[in-house]
Design an enzyme around this catalytic site. Structure first.
Site, mmCIF file in Angstrom:
data_model
loop_
_atom_site.group_PDB
_atom_site.id
_atom_site.type_symbol
_atom_site.label_atom_id
_atom_site.label_comp_id
_atom_site.label_asym_id
_atom_site.label_seq_id
_atom_site.Cartn_x
_atom_site.Cartn_y
_atom_site.Cartn_z
ATOM 1 N N TYR A 166 -7.342 -8.644 -4.202
ATOM 2 C CA TYR A 166 -7.085 -7.585 -3.228
ATOM 3 C C TYR A 166 -8.108 -7.612 -2.083
ATOM 4 C CZ TYR A 166 -5.511 -2.997 -1.578
ATOM 5 O OH TYR A 166 -5.022 -1.962 -0.815
ATOM 6 N N GLU A 173 -6.401 -10.563 6.067
ATOM 7 C CA GLU A 173 -5.526 -9.819 6.970
ATOM 8 C C GLU A 173 -6.297 -9.259 8.157
ATOM 9 O OE1 GLU A 173 -3.771 -6.886 4.452
ATOM 10 O OE2 GLU A 173 -3.271 -8.413 2.951
#
Length: 244
Positions: A166, A173
């Site tokens: 994660y 991102e």
């Protein structure tokens, strides 16, 4: 918005667990099994494509181009998960699932596809690898859960590997969006300026900045939610084993 794009934090939209009072019917279950098998296979194709490209090139730079088409196809295919919720064959919220799925579709198409200059960035590979491992595990988890034959290893991976995947995906991102900002600003991509007949303006560059800022409150909430889920699922199994 794209703070949810890793998908790791996504609650099991078609998990079959002991709390469910009533599962989907036989036809719906068969469809969900097929869907999850196809999605698992699709992300495995992406994983194999990354490995083959790396072995062929001897470098991890520019590997995105080797899996661009299947990535776009199978990531966009996740939109069907929203329809599953809307149709009532899975118990998750349509709004939450839609928000989570669209965040990844947004990053795939509105950032990485639209700003081709960032496709060679190492940050793209960072979130693609995180997504790929996550989705192989997630769709495998759903498939075996629907078949009522979930191996402990997959359950453990589902509720453990997110600890690394994660943050890894979110980092990729954020760095990718950040790399896209200068190109978006210079080209005016997706921006609408005044005057126009609709008397409406939109600055895509500012929108991307707001998107990045949204990670600050959202990421910790989702991450620690998954930590609580891990303790709930795996901790319960550990406590149970003590009495065996």
């Amino acid at each position: 918005m794209a703070a949810l794009a890793t998908g790791t934090s996504r609650t099991a939209h078609n998990d079959v667990g002991p709390r469910r009072k009533k599962g989907p019917g036989a036809l719906a279950t068969a469809y969900l099994v097929i869907y999850n098998v196809v999605m698992t296979a699709g992300w495995l194709v992406i994983a194999v494509g990354l490995v083959r490209a790396y072995l062929a090139k001897g470098s991890y730079h520019g590997l995105f181009y080797s899996i661009e088409k299947p990535l776009k196809f199978f990531q966009t295919g996740a939109l069907l998960e929203v329809l599953h919720c809307a149709a009532g064959i899975v118990p998750s919220s349509v709004v939450l699932t839609g928000f989570q799925v669209m965040s990844r579709v947004f990053l795939t198409w509105a950032v990485t596809h639209s700003v081709r200059e960032v496709q060679n960035e190492d940050s793209v590979l960072l979130f693609v690898v995180a997504w790929t491992i996550t989705e192989i595990i997630r769709y495998s988890f759903y498939t075996f859960s629907l078949l009522n034959h979930l191996p402990y290893l997959i359950k453990w991976a589902r509720y453990t590997l997110f600890i690394v995947l994660y943050p890894m995906g979110v980092t990729g991102e954020l760095l990718t969006i950040y790399a896209a900002l200068p190109f978006v600003q210079n080209t005016g991509l997706y921006s609408i300026t005044l005057p126009n007949k609709y008397n409406f303006s939109f600055d895509y560059h500012s929108f991307l900045i707001v998107t990045m800022v949204s990670y600050i409150p959202i990421f910790p909430q989702l991450y620690f939610h998954m930590m609580r889920q891990r303790k709930k699922v795996l901790g319960h199994l550990a406590d149970y084993s003590k009495f065996e």
